[in-house]
Structure formats: structure tokens, C-alpha cells
Design an enzyme around this catalytic site. Structure first.
Site, PDB file in Angstrom:
ATOM      1  N   ARG A 116      -5.128  -2.128   9.809  1.00  0.00           N
ATOM      2  CA  ARG A 116      -5.383  -3.760   9.739  1.00  0.00           C
ATOM      3  C   ARG A 116      -5.514  -4.152  11.006  1.00  0.00           C
ATOM      4  O   ARG A 116      -6.615  -3.631  11.831  1.00  0.00           O
ATOM      5  CB  ARG A 116      -3.831  -3.979   9.166  1.00  0.00           C
ATOM      6  CG  ARG A 116      -3.851  -4.912   8.151  1.00  0.00           C
ATOM      7  CD  ARG A 116      -2.695  -5.642   7.676  1.00  0.00           C
ATOM      8  NE  ARG A 116      -2.201  -4.797   6.235  1.00  0.00           N
ATOM      9  CZ  ARG A 116      -2.827  -4.986   5.174  1.00  0.00           C
ATOM     10  NH1 ARG A 116      -3.744  -5.738   4.983  1.00  0.00           N
ATOM     11  NH2 ARG A 116      -2.444  -4.481   4.089  1.00  0.00           N
ATOM     12  N   GLY A 143       0.858  -1.202  -0.057  1.00  0.00           N
ATOM     13  CA  GLY A 143      -0.189   0.025  -0.085  1.00  0.00           C
ATOM     14  C   GLY A 143       0.857   1.285  -0.008  1.00  0.00           C
ATOM     15  O   GLY A 143       1.930   1.166   0.574  1.00  0.00           O
ATOM     16  N   ARG A 154       0.892  -4.917  -5.189  1.00  0.00           N
ATOM     17  CA  ARG A 154       1.168  -6.147  -3.962  1.00  0.00           C
ATOM     18  C   ARG A 154       1.450  -7.163  -4.734  1.00  0.00           C
ATOM     19  O   ARG A 154       1.376  -8.468  -4.217  1.00  0.00           O
ATOM     20  CB  ARG A 154       0.020  -6.262  -3.153  1.00  0.00           C
ATOM     21  CG  ARG A 154      -0.499  -4.933  -2.541  1.00  0.00           C
ATOM     22  CD  ARG A 154      -1.628  -5.410  -1.379  1.00  0.00           C
ATOM     23  NE  ARG A 154      -2.247  -4.210  -0.657  1.00  0.00           N
ATOM     24  CZ  ARG A 154      -1.876  -3.573   0.308  1.00  0.00           C
ATOM     25  NH1 ARG A 154      -0.545  -3.797   0.852  1.00  0.00           N
ATOM     26  NH2 ARG A 154      -2.367  -2.534   0.784  1.00  0.00           N
ATOM     27  N   THR A 198       4.778   1.978   6.635  1.00  0.00           N
ATOM     28  CA  THR A 198       3.278   1.692   6.836  1.00  0.00           C
ATOM     29  C   THR A 198       2.614   2.579   7.453  1.00  0.00           C
ATOM     30  O   THR A 198       3.338   3.145   8.577  1.00  0.00           O
ATOM     31  CB  THR A 198       3.062   0.324   7.300  1.00  0.00           C
ATOM     32  OG1 THR A 198       1.546   0.077   7.827  1.00  0.00           O
ATOM     33  CG2 THR A 198       3.815  -0.251   8.626  1.00  0.00           C
ATOM     34  N   ASP A 210       5.027  -5.129   5.968  1.00  0.00           N
ATOM     35  CA  ASP A 210       5.301  -6.571   6.555  1.00  0.00           C
ATOM     36  C   ASP A 210       5.663  -7.443   4.996  1.00  0.00           C
ATOM     37  O   ASP A 210       6.560  -8.264   5.158  1.00  0.00           O
ATOM     38  CB  ASP A 210       4.475  -7.049   7.484  1.00  0.00           C
ATOM     39  CG  ASP A 210       3.231  -7.180   7.206  1.00  0.00           C
ATOM     40  OD1 ASP A 210       2.772  -6.462   6.064  1.00  0.00           O
ATOM     41  OD2 ASP A 210       2.210  -7.396   7.831  1.00  0.00           O
ATOM     42  N   ASP A 236       2.658  -0.832  12.331  1.00  0.00           N
ATOM     43  CA  ASP A 236       2.544  -2.280  12.989  1.00  0.00           C
ATOM     44  C   ASP A 236       3.861  -3.102  13.140  1.00  0.00           C
ATOM     45  O   ASP A 236       3.586  -4.274  13.093  1.00  0.00           O
ATOM     46  CB  ASP A 236       1.523  -2.984  12.457  1.00  0.00           C
ATOM     47  CG  ASP A 236       1.528  -3.336  10.989  1.00  0.00           C
ATOM     48  OD1 ASP A 236       2.214  -2.774  10.230  1.00  0.00           O
ATOM     49  OD2 ASP A 236       0.705  -4.078  10.638  1.00  0.00           O
ATOM     50  N   ASP A 276       0.291   1.857   9.108  1.00  0.00           N
ATOM     51  CA  ASP A 276      -0.500   1.156  10.374  1.00  0.00           C
ATOM     52  C   ASP A 276       0.377   1.345  11.455  1.00  0.00           C
ATOM     53  O   ASP A 276       0.037   0.984  12.796  1.00  0.00           O
ATOM     54  CB  ASP A 276      -0.641  -0.179  10.033  1.00  0.00           C
ATOM     55  CG  ASP A 276      -1.480  -0.282   8.759  1.00  0.00           C
ATOM     56  OD1 ASP A 276      -2.369   0.366   8.577  1.00  0.00           O
ATOM     57  OD2 ASP A 276      -1.406  -1.309   8.012  1.00  0.00           O
TER      58      ASP A 276
HETATM   59  O1  F6P Z   1      -1.523  -1.483   5.276  1.00  0.00           O
HETATM   60  C1  F6P Z   1      -1.906  -0.169   5.038  1.00  0.00           C
HETATM   61  C2  F6P Z   1      -3.234  -0.214   4.580  1.00  0.00           C
HETATM   62  O2  F6P Z   1      -3.702   1.003   4.441  1.00  0.00           O
HETATM   63  C3  F6P Z   1      -4.225  -0.848   5.836  1.00  0.00           C
HETATM   64  O3  F6P Z   1      -4.422  -0.016   6.916  1.00  0.00           O
HETATM   65  C4  F6P Z   1      -5.507  -1.238   5.113  1.00  0.00           C
HETATM   66  O4  F6P Z   1      -6.075  -2.152   5.827  1.00  0.00           O
HETATM   67  C5  F6P Z   1      -5.075  -1.634   3.912  1.00  0.00           C
HETATM   68  O5  F6P Z   1      -3.567  -1.069   3.518  1.00  0.00           O
HETATM   69  C6  F6P Z   1      -5.717  -1.428   2.656  1.00  0.00           C
HETATM   70  O6  F6P Z   1      -5.153  -1.888   1.525  1.00  0.00           O
HETATM   71  P1  F6P Z   1      -5.421  -1.488  -0.086  1.00  0.00           P
HETATM   72  O7  F6P Z   1      -4.935  -0.331  -0.350  1.00  0.00           O
HETATM   73  O8  F6P Z   1      -4.730  -2.630  -0.933  1.00  0.00           O
HETATM   74  O9  F6P Z   1      -7.008  -1.248  -0.174  1.00  0.00           O
END
Ligand code: F6P
Length: 342
Positions: free
Chosen positions: A172, A10, A72, A126, A104, A130, A128
Site C-alpha cells: 500500500r 484483505g 471489506r 496486515t 487499519d 503499516d 503491509d
Molecule cells: O493491505 C493489504 C493489501 O494486500 C495491500 O498490500 C494491497 O494494496 C491490497 O491489500 C490489495 O487489496 P485487494 O485484495 O482488495 O485487491
């Protein structure tokens, strides 16, 4: 040296500042040459890249997103010898090392490649926050600022209508963004995945705030599930790495609160707004420092390591430390927030 850079997973405010920091330092101190793989590992797999001369990174440190694009993609996706593909494309392009900037999933892939002999270093990223091996990740501060501003706005409209506002933030499976933005905005209850409240407890806090004449503000982390949730409370699809694709818990909680308490309630999912836009000053500085430090790691042959923030210092740690465990909100941080609820 010829160094490839990629941004994967992301996106996150500060990615461009990392790229700029790495390119400027590598160019000035070591006469390095940089190429940027497009869309993360996808660019490595497809041998799709752009040159990154110093003039290409001019002024990008203050811009959100990533000039390289991201995805991804995973070089080890079903049955492929990811390491062989990566090594082949590195050899064909006379490349000496890769700097992989990601969360991660990306760092897990980077470590797998390193174990297969690919010279790779990592930069943790990130919103997050995390990742266990670093105190803070860039992007988190920006996400908290954006969420806090949104929560302030929700409080205002909630006040006008005497409503309960339920706001869902990213994170997340951890509650860092919820904890920080909720505390900053003075939320009446913050729902974290790490310390699941019951629906009844959430309603008690909402009622107590409402009874005091306040428009209750509930901040819920996207990964939250009430401890008394019925089977199938939330049913998420899985992403490329087999992790739940979160989103929507606020829309389930708000009607439950309204039904139990008779207080008109509205749900807002802040979603990707938290990841867009310009990085804060804090994130620009952190990202720039990590980018410059990543170049040092390459020149010190510290492959299989990533740069990290410990206190105020930039250090390096094995990639395995970043991927082994998730950094959850610890109990003391929960207790100091919980006392303010209601
Ligand atoms: O890990 C970062 C994040 O923004 C999370 O907080 C969220 O759940 C996820 O990515 C969303 O992913 P995507 O951009 O693939 O919808």
C-alpha cells in the site's frame, strides 16, 4: 462468555492461527463459547455466522487464508446506523464481545463501534506492516519470504538474458515488504514510497549494475511514485474506504528504463501471491500469541483496545493508537539500504 470473532479486510497468512489461539485459550481457561462471523463485518450485518467449537479449529494454525472468509464490508456504509445493527445482532445471539481481526480499516470500524458502546477488542493484521502501534504484524514475514523467493527466481532468469527485472511488491503506501525482500534478495535498487527517487536515479543504479556485468534487479513498492513523475503517472481507482487500489507501477517503470538505457527490461507484479499460502513459523507464533492475548483483553473488559507486539512482548494499546498514524519506513532504515544500491 459468548464471543464473536471476525476476520475483515484483505486476508493475511496467520488469521487462522489467531482464531485457533483464541478459541483454545477461551475454551480451556474460561469455558467461553465462540461464534465466527462469516466474511468480516458482512456477517455481523447479515447475522451470518458459524459456531466455533474447539474441534472446528483443530490444525488450522498452519493453514493460510481464513476459515471465516473476509470482505471489506463496512457496517457504517452510507447512512446506516452500523452500531445499532451490530448491537441488535449481538443481543439476539446473547453475545458478550467481539474480537475483530483486521488492518487499519477494520480497526477504525472497531473503534467507531466501541465509541458507540459495542464491546469490541482488536487484533492487528496486515501483510503491509503499516500499523504504527505494533512492531510487526503477522503476515508480513510470510509475504517477505514469498517475495524474496520470487526475487531470487527473477534474478536467475534475468541473469540468463542479461535483462533488467523490475518486480513490484505489495505494501500500500509504505515500503516495508519492498525494503525487506529487496534487501534479502540483494536488489540493485529498491523504490519506496517514503523516499521517492527520480527516474534518472533509478536508471543510474540500473546502469551501474549492468555495467558491472550484473542483471539489474529493481524492487518497487506498489505505492511508489518517482519524485519527477509527470502528472497522471499512475491513475488508481479507489476502494471502499476511499484508498487507492494499487498495482501496475512496475509495468510503467520497466519500459521507461528500457527506453532510457536500451537495456531490455521486464516487469513482474507479484500481487496476491504474497498473501496466499501457509504462514511462516514466525507468523504462526505471533498470530497464536495475539489470539490468546485477545481473549485476556475480553475477560479484563479492555474494550476499545487491541493486542500488539512491542519488542518480544505482547501488550495492549488503545485502538485509536493503531488508526491514528501509518508506520512508514524510517530514514535510518532507508539509508542503510541505499548504500547497497547500484
Ligand atoms: O493491505 C493489504 C493489501 O494486500 C495491500 O498490500 C494491497 O494494496 C491490497 O491489500 C490489495 O487489496 P485487494 O485484495 O482488495 O485487491
Amino acid at each position: 462468555m459468548k464471543i464473536g470473532i471476525l476476520t475483515s479486510g484483505g486476508d493475511c497468512p496467520g488469521l487462522n492461527a489467531v482464531i485457533r489461539g483464541a478459541v483454545i485459550k477461551g475454551d480451556k481457561l474460561f469455558e467461553d463459547e465462540f461464534i465466527g462471523f462469516k466474511d468480516g463485518w458482512r456477517g455481523v450485518i447479515d447475522d451470518d455466522w458459524m459456531t466455533l467449537p474447539r474441534r472446528r479449529v483443530r490444525g488450522i494454525g498452519r493453514i493460510g487464508g481464513t476459515i471465516l472468509g473476509t470482505s471489506r464490508s463496512n457496517p457504517f456504509a452510507e447512512g446506516e446506523d452500523g452500531a445499532a445493527i451490530v448491537r441488535r445482532h449481538m443481543d439476539e445471539n446473547d453475545m458478550d464481545a467481539i474480537i475483530a481481526i483486521g488492518g487499519d480499516g477494520t480497526l477504525f470500524t472497531a473503534n467507531r463501534l466501541y465509541e458507540a458502546g459495542v464491546p469490541v477488542v482488536g487484533v492487528p493484521k496486515t501483510v503491509d506492516n503499516d500499523l504504527d502501534a505494533t512492531d510487526y504484524t503477522f503476515g508480513f514475514n510470510t509475504a517477505v519470504e514469498i517475495a524474496t523467493e520470487a526475487l531470487d527466481r527473477l534474478r536467475m532468469t534475468g541473469d540468463s538474458h542479461h535483462r533488467c527485472m523490475v518486480a513490484e511488491v505489495m505494501g500500500r503506501s509504505v515500503g516495508w515488504i519492498a525494503l525487506h525482500s529487496g534487501m534479502a534478495a540483494g536488489a540493485h535498487v529498491i523504490c519506496l514510497p517514503e523516499f521517492p527517487l527520480t527516474i534518472g536515479e533509478i536508471c543510474q543504479y540500473v546502469k551501474s549494475a549492468f555495467d558491472r556485468g550484473r542483471a539489474p534487479l529493481v524492487v518497487v513498492a506498489e505505492g511508489f511514485v518517482p519524485s519527477d513523475a509527470p502528472e497522471g503517472f499512475m491513475d488508481y481507482d479507489l476502494d471502499e474506504f476511499g484508498r487507492p487500489r494499487f498495482g501496475g507501477v512496475a509495468q510503467v517503470l520497466a519500459p521507461l528504463i528500457e527506453e532510457r538505457l536500451g537495456i531490455e527490461s521486464r516487469a513482474t507484479v507479484l500481487g496476491h501471491i504474497q498473501r496466499g499460502g501457509e504462514p511462516t513459523g514466525y507468523d504462526r507464533v505471533l498470530a497464536t500469541r495475539l489470539g490468546t492475548a485477545a481473549v485476556d483483553l475480553v475477560h479484563q473488559n479492555r474494550f476499545g483496545h487491541m493486542v500488539a507486539l512491542r519488542g518480544t512482548e505482547i501488550v495492549d494499546v488503545p485502538l485509536t493508537e493503531a488508526i491514528d498514524s501509518v508506520k512508514r519506513v524510517p530514514e535510518p532504515r532507508w539509508r542503510e539500504a541505499e548504500v547497497l544500491f547500484g
